[in-house]
Design a protein around this motif. Sequence first.
Motif, PDB file in Angstrom:
ATOM      1  N   THR A 124     -39.080   4.172  79.286  1.00 33.66           N
ATOM      2  CA  THR A 124     -37.794   4.963  79.928  1.00 33.66           C
ATOM      3  C   THR A 124     -37.583   4.461  81.414  1.00 33.66           C
ATOM      4  O   THR A 124     -36.650   4.425  82.024  1.00 33.66           O
ATOM      5  N   GLY A 125     -38.736   3.958  81.964  1.00 33.63           N
ATOM      6  CA  GLY A 125     -38.799   3.601  83.410  1.00 33.63           C
ATOM      7  C   GLY A 125     -38.602   4.905  84.245  1.00 33.63           C
ATOM      8  O   GLY A 125     -38.868   4.806  85.499  1.00 33.63           O
ATOM      9  N   ASP A 126     -38.718   6.107  83.698  1.00 32.45           N
ATOM     10  CA  ASP A 126     -38.749   7.401  84.320  1.00 32.45           C
ATOM     11  C   ASP A 126     -39.827   8.202  83.854  1.00 32.45           C
ATOM     12  O   ASP A 126     -39.802   8.670  82.643  1.00 32.45           O
ATOM     13  N   PRO A 127     -41.002   8.567  84.559  1.00 35.21           N
ATOM     14  CA  PRO A 127     -41.735   9.188  84.104  1.00 35.21           C
ATOM     15  C   PRO A 127     -41.608  10.660  83.462  1.00 35.21           C
ATOM     16  O   PRO A 127     -42.203  11.353  82.756  1.00 35.21           O
ATOM     17  N   SER A 128     -40.339  11.299  83.912  1.00 37.52           N
ATOM     18  CA  SER A 128     -39.879  12.466  83.528  1.00 37.52           C
ATOM     19  C   SER A 128     -38.708  12.347  82.159  1.00 37.52           C
ATOM     20  O   SER A 128     -38.582  13.565  81.790  1.00 37.52           O
ATOM     21  N   ALA A 129     -38.746  11.195  82.043  1.00 35.95           N
ATOM     22  CA  ALA A 129     -37.626  11.264  80.702  1.00 35.95           C
ATOM     23  C   ALA A 129     -38.177  11.038  79.745  1.00 35.95           C
ATOM     24  O   ALA A 129     -39.276  10.550  79.555  1.00 35.95           O
ATOM     25  N   THR A 130     -37.557  11.687  78.626  1.00 34.27           N
ATOM     26  CA  THR A 130     -38.095  11.553  77.291  1.00 34.27           C
ATOM     27  C   THR A 130     -37.487  10.332  76.486  1.00 34.27           C
ATOM     28  O   THR A 130     -36.411  10.279  76.355  1.00 34.27           O
ATOM     29  N   GLY A 131     -38.346   9.661  75.637  1.00 32.36           N
ATOM     30  CA  GLY A 131     -37.944   8.523  74.907  1.00 32.36           C
ATOM     31  C   GLY A 131     -38.247   9.015  73.396  1.00 32.36           C
ATOM     32  O   GLY A 131     -39.110   9.636  73.202  1.00 32.36           O
ATOM     33  N   THR A 132     -37.315   8.476  72.510  1.00 33.76           N
ATOM     34  CA  THR A 132     -37.281   8.890  70.912  1.00 33.76           C
ATOM     35  C   THR A 132     -36.870   7.594  70.378  1.00 33.76           C
ATOM     36  O   THR A 132     -36.152   6.969  70.823  1.00 33.76           O
ATOM     37  N   CYS A 133     -37.781   7.276  69.313  1.00 29.03           N
ATOM     38  CA  CYS A 133     -37.379   6.087  68.500  1.00 29.03           C
ATOM     39  C   CYS A 133     -37.667   6.489  66.951  1.00 29.03           C
ATOM     40  O   CYS A 133     -38.390   7.711  66.789  1.00 29.03           O
ATOM     41  N   ARG A 134     -36.779   5.800  65.997  1.00 35.77           N
ATOM     42  CA  ARG A 134     -36.859   5.988  64.777  1.00 35.77           C
ATOM     43  C   ARG A 134     -36.729   4.754  63.950  1.00 35.77           C
ATOM     44  O   ARG A 134     -36.240   3.770  64.537  1.00 35.77           O
ATOM     45  N   ILE A 135     -37.293   4.666  63.109  1.00 34.61           N
ATOM     46  CA  ILE A 135     -37.249   3.520  62.028  1.00 34.61           C
ATOM     47  C   ILE A 135     -36.630   3.936  60.633  1.00 34.61           C
ATOM     48  O   ILE A 135     -37.446   4.850  60.016  1.00 34.61           O
ATOM     49  N   PHE A 136     -35.788   3.449  60.156  1.00 32.19           N
ATOM     50  CA  PHE A 136     -35.300   3.552  58.846  1.00 32.19           C
ATOM     51  C   PHE A 136     -35.648   2.354  57.893  1.00 32.19           C
ATOM     52  O   PHE A 136     -35.067   1.053  58.232  1.00 32.19           O
ATOM     53  N   VAL A 137     -36.144   2.538  56.832  1.00 30.22           N
ATOM     54  CA  VAL A 137     -36.231   1.162  55.801  1.00 30.22           C
ATOM     55  C   VAL A 137     -35.279   1.741  54.495  1.00 30.22           C
ATOM     56  O   VAL A 137     -35.430   2.522  53.832  1.00 30.22           O
ATOM     57  N   GLY A 150     -32.406   2.550  54.618  1.00 34.26           N
ATOM     58  CA  GLY A 150     -31.803   3.749  54.914  1.00 34.26           C
ATOM     59  C   GLY A 150     -32.534   5.124  54.816  1.00 34.26           C
ATOM     60  O   GLY A 150     -32.194   6.174  55.183  1.00 34.26           O
ATOM     61  N   THR A 151     -33.779   4.923  54.519  1.00 31.52           N
ATOM     62  CA  THR A 151     -34.856   6.260  54.533  1.00 31.52           C
ATOM     63  C   THR A 151     -35.560   6.253  55.915  1.00 31.52           C
ATOM     64  O   THR A 151     -36.115   5.214  56.124  1.00 31.52           O
ATOM     65  N   LYS A 152     -35.559   7.207  56.687  1.00 28.17           N
ATOM     66  CA  LYS A 152     -36.362   7.660  57.839  1.00 28.17           C
ATOM     67  C   LYS A 152     -37.762   7.578  57.585  1.00 28.17           C
ATOM     68  O   LYS A 152     -38.130   8.377  56.527  1.00 28.17           O
ATOM     69  N   VAL A 153     -38.570   6.485  58.146  1.00 30.49           N
ATOM     70  CA  VAL A 153     -39.946   6.432  57.824  1.00 30.49           C
ATOM     71  C   VAL A 153     -40.773   6.657  59.058  1.00 30.49           C
ATOM     72  O   VAL A 153     -41.976   6.743  58.925  1.00 30.49           O
ATOM     73  N   ALA A 154     -40.334   6.759  60.225  1.00 32.41           N
ATOM     74  CA  ALA A 154     -41.179   7.056  61.335  1.00 32.41           C
ATOM     75  C   ALA A 154     -39.949   7.532  62.490  1.00 32.41           C
ATOM     76  O   ALA A 154     -38.947   7.345  62.563  1.00 32.41           O
ATOM     77  N   GLU A 155     -40.527   8.735  63.218  1.00 32.06           N
ATOM     78  CA  GLU A 155     -40.001   9.126  64.436  1.00 32.06           C
ATOM     79  C   GLU A 155     -41.007   9.666  65.259  1.00 32.06           C
ATOM     80  O   GLU A 155     -41.974  10.145  64.811  1.00 32.06           O
TER      81      GLU A 155
END
Length: 131
Positions: A97-110, A112-117
């Motif tokens: 994020t470049g900002d230590p106070s900001a939250t980052g979220t990532c997701r991976i879909f394979v 069409g099915t979410k496999v990671a968050e």
Amino acid sequence: MVESGRTPYRKIALGVVAAIVLAGIVVTVVALRGGGTEVRYEVETSSGSAVMITYTTADGEIGMHRAETAEGTVSTPWSSTVTFEEPASLVSVATDTGDPSATGTCRIFVDGTKVAESSDTAGATCEAQVP
């Protein structure tokens, strides 16, 4: 003696038939999968931007997405879809994020099915096994 002379031909014929059936099954599975595995990466940040996003590309290398603006950030939410024609065992996406106070979220879909968050401050990393 005549009967034993046919046995090798029967084995060969059965082997050829089995190979044809197996090839048909493989072709059907590949056709049903649309010719590859579709992986969709998503990134969100609480600040609306990230300094960098990295992800696995279709050739197994690392792709980078950064600096859409003069300030050197990537606007979020961000997503990208990659189609893997060849099997990939592990895929990943990460954001800073470049900002230590900001939250980052990532997701991976394979396919069409979410496999990671994952979510964390200053950035996030997601990894997934691809079937």
